[in-house]
Each structure stands twice: as C-alpha cells, then as structure tokens.
Design an enzyme around this catalytic site. Structure first.
Site, PDB file in Angstrom:
ATOM      1  N   ASP A   1       0.838  -1.203   0.000  1.00  0.00           N
ATOM      2  CA  ASP A   1       0.000   0.000   0.000  1.00  0.00           C
ATOM      3  C   ASP A   1       0.873   1.254   0.000  1.00  0.00           C
ATOM      4  OD1 ASP A   1      -2.854   1.204   0.583  1.00  0.00           O
ATOM      5  OD2 ASP A   1      -1.465   2.252   1.900  1.00  0.00           O
TER       6      ASP A   1
ATOM      7  N   LYS B   1      -2.696   5.774  -4.341  1.00  0.00           N
ATOM      8  CA  LYS B   1      -3.793   6.721  -4.105  1.00  0.00           C
ATOM      9  C   LYS B   1      -3.538   8.058  -4.790  1.00  0.00           C
ATOM     10  CE  LYS B   1      -3.841   4.711   0.508  1.00  0.00           C
ATOM     11  NZ  LYS B   1      -2.406   4.583   0.834  1.00  0.00           N
TER      12      LYS B   1
ATOM     13  N   TYR C   1       2.854   9.822  -0.480  1.00  0.00           N
ATOM     14  CA  TYR C   1       3.952   9.275   0.341  1.00  0.00           C
ATOM     15  C   TYR C   1       5.306   9.533  -0.325  1.00  0.00           C
ATOM     16  CZ  TYR C   1       0.114   6.531   2.461  1.00  0.00           C
ATOM     17  OH  TYR C   1      -1.063   6.128   3.045  1.00  0.00           O
TER      18      TYR C   1
ATOM     19  N   HIS D   1      -7.470   9.497  -2.133  1.00  0.00           N
ATOM     20  CA  HIS D   1      -6.838   9.490  -0.811  1.00  0.00           C
ATOM     21  C   HIS D   1      -7.736  10.127   0.258  1.00  0.00           C
ATOM     22  CE1 HIS D   1      -2.576   9.333   1.059  1.00  0.00           C
ATOM     23  NE2 HIS D   1      -3.480   9.200   2.008  1.00  0.00           N
TER      24      HIS D   1
HETATM   25  P1  NAP Z   1       0.628   1.677  11.892  1.00  0.00           P
HETATM   26  O1  NAP Z   1       0.845   0.574  10.916  1.00  0.00           O
HETATM   27  O2  NAP Z   1      -0.576   1.667  12.752  1.00  0.00           O
HETATM   28  O3  NAP Z   1       1.870   1.813  12.856  1.00  0.00           O
HETATM   29  C1  NAP Z   1       3.168   1.918  12.390  1.00  0.00           C
HETATM   30  C2  NAP Z   1       4.084   2.109  13.602  1.00  0.00           C
HETATM   31  O4  NAP Z   1       4.119   0.923  14.389  1.00  0.00           O
HETATM   32  C3  NAP Z   1       5.513   2.399  13.199  1.00  0.00           C
HETATM   33  O5  NAP Z   1       6.007   3.345  14.133  1.00  0.00           O
HETATM   34  C4  NAP Z   1       6.211   1.062  13.373  1.00  0.00           C
HETATM   35  O6  NAP Z   1       7.570   1.268  13.712  1.00  0.00           O
HETATM   36  C5  NAP Z   1       5.468   0.462  14.522  1.00  0.00           C
HETATM   37  N1  NAP Z   1       5.422  -1.019  14.487  1.00  0.00           N
HETATM   38  C6  NAP Z   1       4.999  -1.785  13.442  1.00  0.00           C
HETATM   39  N2  NAP Z   1       4.979  -3.083  13.772  1.00  0.00           N
HETATM   40  C7  NAP Z   1       5.410  -3.170  15.057  1.00  0.00           C
HETATM   41  C8  NAP Z   1       5.588  -4.239  15.958  1.00  0.00           C
HETATM   42  N3  NAP Z   1       5.298  -5.503  15.592  1.00  0.00           N
HETATM   43  N4  NAP Z   1       6.052  -3.970  17.210  1.00  0.00           N
HETATM   44  C9  NAP Z   1       6.315  -2.687  17.578  1.00  0.00           C
HETATM   45  N5  NAP Z   1       6.168  -1.621  16.760  1.00  0.00           N
HETATM   46  C10 NAP Z   1       5.699  -1.850  15.514  1.00  0.00           C
HETATM   47  O7  NAP Z   1       0.630   3.104  11.139  1.00  0.00           O
HETATM   48  P2  NAP Z   1       0.579   3.632   9.654  1.00  0.00           P
HETATM   49  O8  NAP Z   1       1.874   3.414   8.970  1.00  0.00           O
HETATM   50  O9  NAP Z   1       0.094   5.032   9.723  1.00  0.00           O
HETATM   51  O10 NAP Z   1      -0.541   2.766   8.939  1.00  0.00           O
HETATM   52  C11 NAP Z   1      -0.275   1.646   8.141  1.00  0.00           C
HETATM   53  C12 NAP Z   1      -0.401   1.962   6.656  1.00  0.00           C
HETATM   54  O11 NAP Z   1      -1.704   2.477   6.359  1.00  0.00           O
HETATM   55  C13 NAP Z   1       0.519   3.097   6.178  1.00  0.00           C
HETATM   56  O12 NAP Z   1       1.864   2.699   6.067  1.00  0.00           O
HETATM   57  C14 NAP Z   1      -0.137   3.474   4.879  1.00  0.00           C
HETATM   58  O13 NAP Z   1       0.181   2.540   3.869  1.00  0.00           O
HETATM   59  C15 NAP Z   1      -1.608   3.403   5.252  1.00  0.00           C
HETATM   60  N6  NAP Z   1      -2.174   4.698   5.690  1.00  0.00           N
HETATM   61  C16 NAP Z   1      -3.171   5.250   4.940  1.00  0.00           C
HETATM   62  C17 NAP Z   1      -3.748   6.439   5.317  1.00  0.00           C
HETATM   63  C18 NAP Z   1      -4.865   7.020   4.502  1.00  0.00           C
HETATM   64  O14 NAP Z   1      -5.230   8.183   4.723  1.00  0.00           O
HETATM   65  N7  NAP Z   1      -5.406   6.286   3.569  1.00  0.00           N
HETATM   66  C19 NAP Z   1      -3.299   7.121   6.478  1.00  0.00           C
HETATM   67  C20 NAP Z   1      -2.269   6.541   7.230  1.00  0.00           C
HETATM   68  C21 NAP Z   1      -1.728   5.332   6.838  1.00  0.00           C
HETATM   69  P3  NAP Z   1       8.826   0.765  12.810  1.00  0.00           P
HETATM   70  O15 NAP Z   1       8.533   1.138  11.374  1.00  0.00           O
HETATM   71  O16 NAP Z   1       9.954   1.521  13.399  1.00  0.00           O
HETATM   72  O17 NAP Z   1       8.896  -0.720  13.028  1.00  0.00           O
END
Ligand code: NAP
Length: 288
Positions: free
Chosen positions: A44, A78, A49, A112
């Site tokens: 994704d 997106k 990004y 998005h």
């Molecule tokens: P998330 O996946 O909820 O959290 C990511 C955070 O958690 C990072 O700081 C990561 O650190 C940490 N982490 C991941 N796995 C872990 C584990 N097993 N143990 C401990 N820490 C862990 O946040 P997100 O990146 O915002 O959301 C996921 C994806 O959703 C994004 O990458 C993006 O593709 C998408 N997204 C879309 C939108 C939208 O508006 N459509 C908005 C936000 C995100 P490290 O990387 O340091 O491991």
C-alpha cells in the site's frame, strides 16, 4: 494467504504492507523487498507518500529475481487531493502513479481523501479502470454518509474504503454501511500508529499469551477476523515478519468482546471534521 473477494470478483489479500512515512528511497525499497520476500503480496503506497518509485523498484527487483510474478502481487496507490481539482488533473495524477510505479498496471487505486472535486476525479479513475490500467478503484477516508451518497451517484461502486480502524477506533457503523453497499473495508493505522502503548496494551497482551502471539499480532488478527484488510507498516525486519505471522490463529468470541471494550469511538490521529485539517490537506503540494 487469506483473501477477500471484491465486488468486481478480484481477489485481494487480507493482509498487506504499508509504506506511509518511509520517504527515504533506499529504506523504502529495502522494506518492500523484505516484505515481499517474507510473503506479503499486497503493498500500500500513495502519490502523497512520495515513494511510488521506490515501491516500483522493489517490486521489479523481486520479480526480476523470480521471488514473485507480477500477477501474484496486489499493489495499491492513491490519488492526492492536489490532483483532484477536475477530471484532467486527476488523469495526470493517475498517469503519474502508473509511470512512477512502472509495473504495468495498479491493482487498486483510491481517492486518498474526500476532498477537492472527488466526483470528477473519480470519473477519471473510472476511465482508467475501463482501460484496464487500474484493476479496481475505490476511496479512502470516506465516512458512512459520504459513502452512501457516493455509491448512489457514481457509475462504478468503489471496491474499497480505506479508513482508520484499530482497537481504539473500531467503527462498527462504517463496517455495517460498507457491508450493505458491497464495499470492502481496509484498515489504515492498524496499530493506531503506536498510540496508547498498543504494543504492550494489557488486554491485547493477555489475549496474545493464549495463542503465543504479541499484542501487535492480536490487534491485526482482531481486524482480520472482522473481515477487514490490514496494512501494518514497519521498517524493521523482525517486525515485518512478526506482523505477517498472523495467519495461523483466530480470536475467540470472548477475546473479540474483550477488545470491543477498548473502543474510544473517535480518532486521535486525524479529525477530518476540523476545517483547519481540511485546509492543511488541501495545501499539501506533492508537485508543482
Ligand atoms: P501503523 O501501521 O498503525 O503503525 C506503524 C508504527 O508501528 C511504526 O512506528 C512502526 O515502527 C510500529 N510497528 C509496526 N509493527 C510493530 C511491531 N510488531 N512492534 C512494535 N512496533 C511496531 O501506522 P501507519 O503506517 O500510519 O498505517 C499503516 C499503513 O496504512 C501506512 O503505512 C499506509 O500505507 C496506510 N495509511 C493510509 C492512510 C490514509 O489516509 N489512507 C493514512 C495513514 C496510513 P517501525 O517502522 O519503526 O517498526
């Protein structure tokens, strides 16, 4: 690999890999390459990004080395709001994503945000869906009332609505409306981006002990057991592996109920109803 089937018959993996906030091209390429080697088949990304090129590079590398075939992968990107002014700007945005990814086609392309002229922008997406360059199209951050209006108005029902969903913001009503309209829910921020000490949260940790899993793995499985696609992000190899290792257990009814009690009912990441947040997003420029 567990899959869901979208309204148009396309199969989509129930777990994928997100790359928000991985702007460094080398780091992003390595993370995506590691994810594919680990077994993830859904990636994704988004124009906003600023890493579509790095994602495409990792994918071409994995294909070149025979790790996967293009048709095994499900790549999501997106359209950013800067390109959602009208049909023409949207078309430029779509072409830019296709060019930067450089993997022939995009499996799922999303608006998005529900901002700008999202009806006009969607018409451009419908055009590229019909051309076969966007295999499925959908939306992100659409709330139930918007989604109903949108589904009732557009020609091609959005296949997916990607919204924030995690144990602290569970969104039952959103899931109900999506079910009614045949829209697949996809959870962004499945770890609440680390808020509320989710990785050591007591309820999730205790449940995890029963299955030999971490709190992170329980949080992912909870969404997946509700039929929600998850896209955890990590740039650490061990976590990339850990987050993928969730396909050999299911949560019991009691576990699901215990997690239900964690719902705060609102986001602590973004408030789309705040005019300043709308302004901020509409001001984000990703190109001239
Ligand atoms: P998330 O996946 O909820 O959290 C990511 C955070 O958690 C990072 O700081 C990561 O650190 C940490 N982490 C991941 N796995 C872990 C584990 N097993 N143990 C401990 N820490 C862990 O946040 P997100 O990146 O915002 O959301 C996921 C994806 O959703 C994004 O990458 C993006 O593709 C998408 N997204 C879309 C939108 C939208 O508006 N459509 C908005 C936000 C995100 P490290 O990387 O340091 O491991």
């Amino acid at each position: 690999m567990e899959y869901v089937t979208l309204k148009n018959g396309t199969k989509m993996p129930l777990i994928g890999f997100g790359v928000f906030q991985v702007p460094d091209p080398k780091e992003c390429e390595e993370a995506v390459y590691t994810a594919i080697k680990t077994g993830y088949r859904l990636i994704d990304t988004a124009a906003a990004y600023m890493n579509e090129e790095a994602v495409g590079k990792a994918i071409r590398r994995a294909i070149g080395e025979g790790v996967v075939k293009r048709e095994d992968l499900f790549v999501v990107s997106k359209l950013w709001v800067q390109d959602m002014k009208n049909e023409e700007t949207a078309e430029q945005g779509i072409l830019s994503s296709l060019k930067k990814l450089d993997i022939g086609y995009i499996d799922l392309y999303l608006e998005h945000q529900a901002m700008g002229d999202y009806f006009a922008a969607y018409r451009a997406m419908e055009k590229y869906y019909k051309k076969g360059l966007l295999k499925s199209i959908g939306v992100s951050n659409f709330y139930p009332f918007m989604l109903v209006n949108f589904c009732k108005t557009v020609e091609i029902t959005p296949a997916v609505d990607q919204i924030e969903i995690h144990p602290f913001y569970q969104r039952e009503e959103d899931l109900q409306v999506m079910k009614e309209y045949g829209v697949q829910p996809m959870a962004w921020g499945p770890f609440d981006e680390g808020r509320h000490h989710i990785f050591s949260q007591p309820v999730l940790t205790e449940i995890g002990k029963k299955y030999g899993k971490s709190a992170a793995q329980v949080a992912l499985r909870w969404n997946m057991d509700r039929g929600v696609v998850v896209i955890p992000k990590s740039t650490h190899e061990e976590r990339i592996r850990q987050n993928f290792d969730v396909q050999d257990f299911h949560l019991s009814k009691e576990d699901m109920e215990a997690i239900s009690a964690l719902d705060l009912g609102h986001s602590e990441i973004i408030n789309h109803f705040n005019p300043k947040v709308q302004e901020m997003c509409l001001n984000v420029k990703i190109h001239d």
